[in-house]
Each structure stands twice: as C-alpha cells, then as structure tokens.
Write a protein that holds these residues in place. Structure first.
Motif, short mmCIF file in Angstrom:
data_model
loop_
_atom_site.label_atom_id
_atom_site.label_comp_id
_atom_site.label_asym_id
_atom_site.label_seq_id
_atom_site.Cartn_x
_atom_site.Cartn_y
_atom_site.Cartn_z
N PHE A 73 -8.49 0.78 2.05
CA PHE A 73 -8.69 -0.31 3.01
C PHE A 73 -10.11 -0.29 3.57
N ILE A 125 -1.96 0.46 9.24
CA ILE A 125 -3.41 0.24 9.28
C ILE A 125 -3.74 -1.01 10.09
N VAL A 126 -3.01 -2.10 9.82
CA VAL A 126 -3.29 -3.37 10.50
C VAL A 126 -3.09 -3.26 12.00
N LEU A 150 0.31 -0.46 5.06
CA LEU A 150 -0.52 -1.59 5.50
C LEU A 150 -0.21 -1.98 6.94
N GLY A 157 -4.10 4.77 1.47
CA GLY A 157 -4.23 3.41 1.98
C GLY A 157 -5.44 3.25 2.88
N PHE A 174 0.82 -1.21 0.00
CA PHE A 174 0.00 0.00 0.00
C PHE A 174 0.86 1.26 0.00
#
Length: 311
Positions: free
Chosen positions: A280, A91-92, A88, A276, A77
């Motif tokens: 997402f 975000i995760v 990513l 991103g 991303f």
C-alpha cells in the motif's frame, strides 16, 4: 501533456509490479518456517498444517503469486492474523491519521524552509544568511526521535502547553508535525537558498533591478519561479517519505497511523498485514511521484517538450 502522463503511468506500473513481488516474497524470505513463527513455539503440527493450507503456502510459488495478484486486483489484501479483519480495512482506518500528520509536517517544512531559504539568499553572506544556514545544519543533524522526546519534555511535561498523546486533534498534531517538518525544512531551505543565489546573479535580475522594479517582485515573481523545479522535487520526495517514514515519530507521540500499525504487525508477526502495508505504501509513494512529475510540466513546460523529443 497526455503523452507525458501516459509515459509516467507506464513506468510506474513496472515499479508497482516490482513492489508486489517484493511484498509477496516477504513471507518467503524470512529465516525459518513463517507459519511456525506466526503461531509461536507452542503451536501443534495440526495448527501449523492448517494455517499453511489456509495461507496457500503449500502450493507452488508461481501459483501462490498468481493468487496473490488476483486477490489484489479485486481489492483483497488478505486477512490480519491478529484481528481477523481485512488488511485493507485496517490500513484504510489508519491512513487518514498518517495523512493528517504528514500534511501538517509538510506544511511546516514548506513554510519554514522556503522562508529561510529566500531570506538567506536575499541577504547572502550576511549574519542572517549564516544564522539561517546554521539552523538548517543543526536541524538536519538532530535525530527526529530525540527532537520529539525533547519537545514533549519541554512543551508538554514542563510547560503543559500541549497534551501528551491524548488524541488526534489540532493541538495534538502540532508537536509531532514540527518534529517531522524540521528535517524537511532544512533540506528545502538549503536547496532554495542555493537556487536563489544562482538565479539572483543572472542578467535578467540585474536588468529588472536597473528598471527600478520592486525587490519583492523580483525575488518572488521572477527569481523564485525558476527555483521551483528542484524545490518541488524535494517537496514531493519529502511528502512520500513522511507518509511512509513517520514510524518512529508515531511511536514517540503514540499517533494512531500507519507507522504504529506496522510496528504492531511486526511485533505480533502478522505477515499478511505487513505485506499489505508495504504494498500500500509503495503504491502511495509511486502515485505521489507521478503527481510531482505532472506538476513539473505545469511549472516548466520544457519538461513536457523534452519527453516529446525523447519519444
């Protein structure tokens, strides 16, 4: 069922493709030079040129998009300009906290909303009905950020029952979950009430009562099931909305979720991270809608039959 799922997935792929185009164009649609905006007014021409080349913004637009999609397929991303970490990964790390908050808020909304709706329908046109619908109207009229601040002042500052933005434990999630769930519960309660009133006036309900069936059995086993389709629709949309729209509540309670991450990315002009997050959350929203559609066909097989007829 298989054909139904395939049709929904194919339509969702088109939607995700549109979301990818929108997230890609974010950096191109903002006024001015995005690289200069990210670097600030004191950036030198060499810094601007270097970052422009690093982000691939000096290439043709179609080449940029193909590279963007190619990276997404590989799970790349991009890289956050602020932290230097993969988008990513950022975000995760935050997403589980948003799920926790949204799940708690949705649980509150479902329990309170369905209970108030069924109760109001069962005692239609009574003081109980008026009270429940009055609470629902009041709840949908109150701004969520104002309600959050009010709950913090009452239960955290004055009564000291709950901590003020001290962590992500069970006690920490109660106030933000209630704040999130209030609006959702009002919509669920009104929809449940209207559906139950209509169903309870049907002939099969009167027949069941004439046979002497228990009223609770009539309400919850026979009547409520026929109200589930619109209620599930609202619940599905509410879940997706809570996951993507809890930005303000996360800011009020300093909750370390996607919302605070998005606000931080906007303030720091971290456009790769913004792209991103948009992509997402768009995929999450579409996925939840697919799951809700599948749940439709489980609750009411006529949904699946209608799809076969259309095919």
């Amino acid at each position: 069922m298989k054909q139904f799922i395939i049709n929904r997935i194919l339509s969702s792929v088109i939607v995700i493709f549109g979301i990818s185009i929108f997230s890609f164009l974010i950096i191109h649609l903002i006024p001015g030079d995005p690289v200069k905006i990210m670097l600030g007014i004191n950036a030198t021409s060499e810094q601007v040129e270097k970052l422009t080349h690093q982000m691939g913004l000096d290439r043709p637009l179609l080449v940029q998009y193909s590279h963007f999609i190619s990276n997404l397929i590989q799970g790349d991303f991009g890289t956050s300009l602020k932290t230097g970490r993969p988008v990513l990964t950022e975000i995760v790390e935050r997403f589980p906290e948003t799920i926790k908050l949204a799940s708690a808020g949705m649980l509150f909304a479902i329990i309170i909303g369905i209970s108030m709706g069924v109760l109001a329908a069962r005692y239609k046109d009574s003081l109980i009905d008026t009270f429940c619908m009055g609470i629902a109207t009041l709840g949908v009229s109150i701004p969520s950020f104002w309600l959050g601040i009010l709950l913090v002042m009452i239960f955290s500052v004055n009564l000291n029952w709950f901590p003020i933005a001290e962590g992500t434990g069970i006690r920490d999630v109660i106030l933000p979950a209630v704040t999130l769930g209030v609006v959702g519960s009002t919509m669920i309660s009104r929809l449940t009430r209207n559906g139950m009133v209509e169903v309870l006036s049907n002939d099969y309900v009167r027949t069941a009562r004439a046979k002497g069936l228990d009223e609770r059995l009539i309400v919850f086993r026979h009547a409520f099931r026929n109200v589930l389709i619109p209620v599930v629709t609202v619940i599905g949309l509410q879940i997706a909305g809570l996951l993507g729209g809890a930005v303000i509540i996360e800011q009020v309670f300093n909750w370390p979720g996607i919302g605070t991450l998005a606000i931080g990315a906007i303030l720091s002009r971290d456009f790769p991270l913004i792209q991103g997050i948009v992509l997402f959350m768009g995929v999450v929203y579409v996925t939840i809608n697919i799951l809700v559609d599948i749940l439709y066909s489980i609750i009411d097989p006529r949904v699946e039959l209608s799809v076969k007829e259309e095919s």
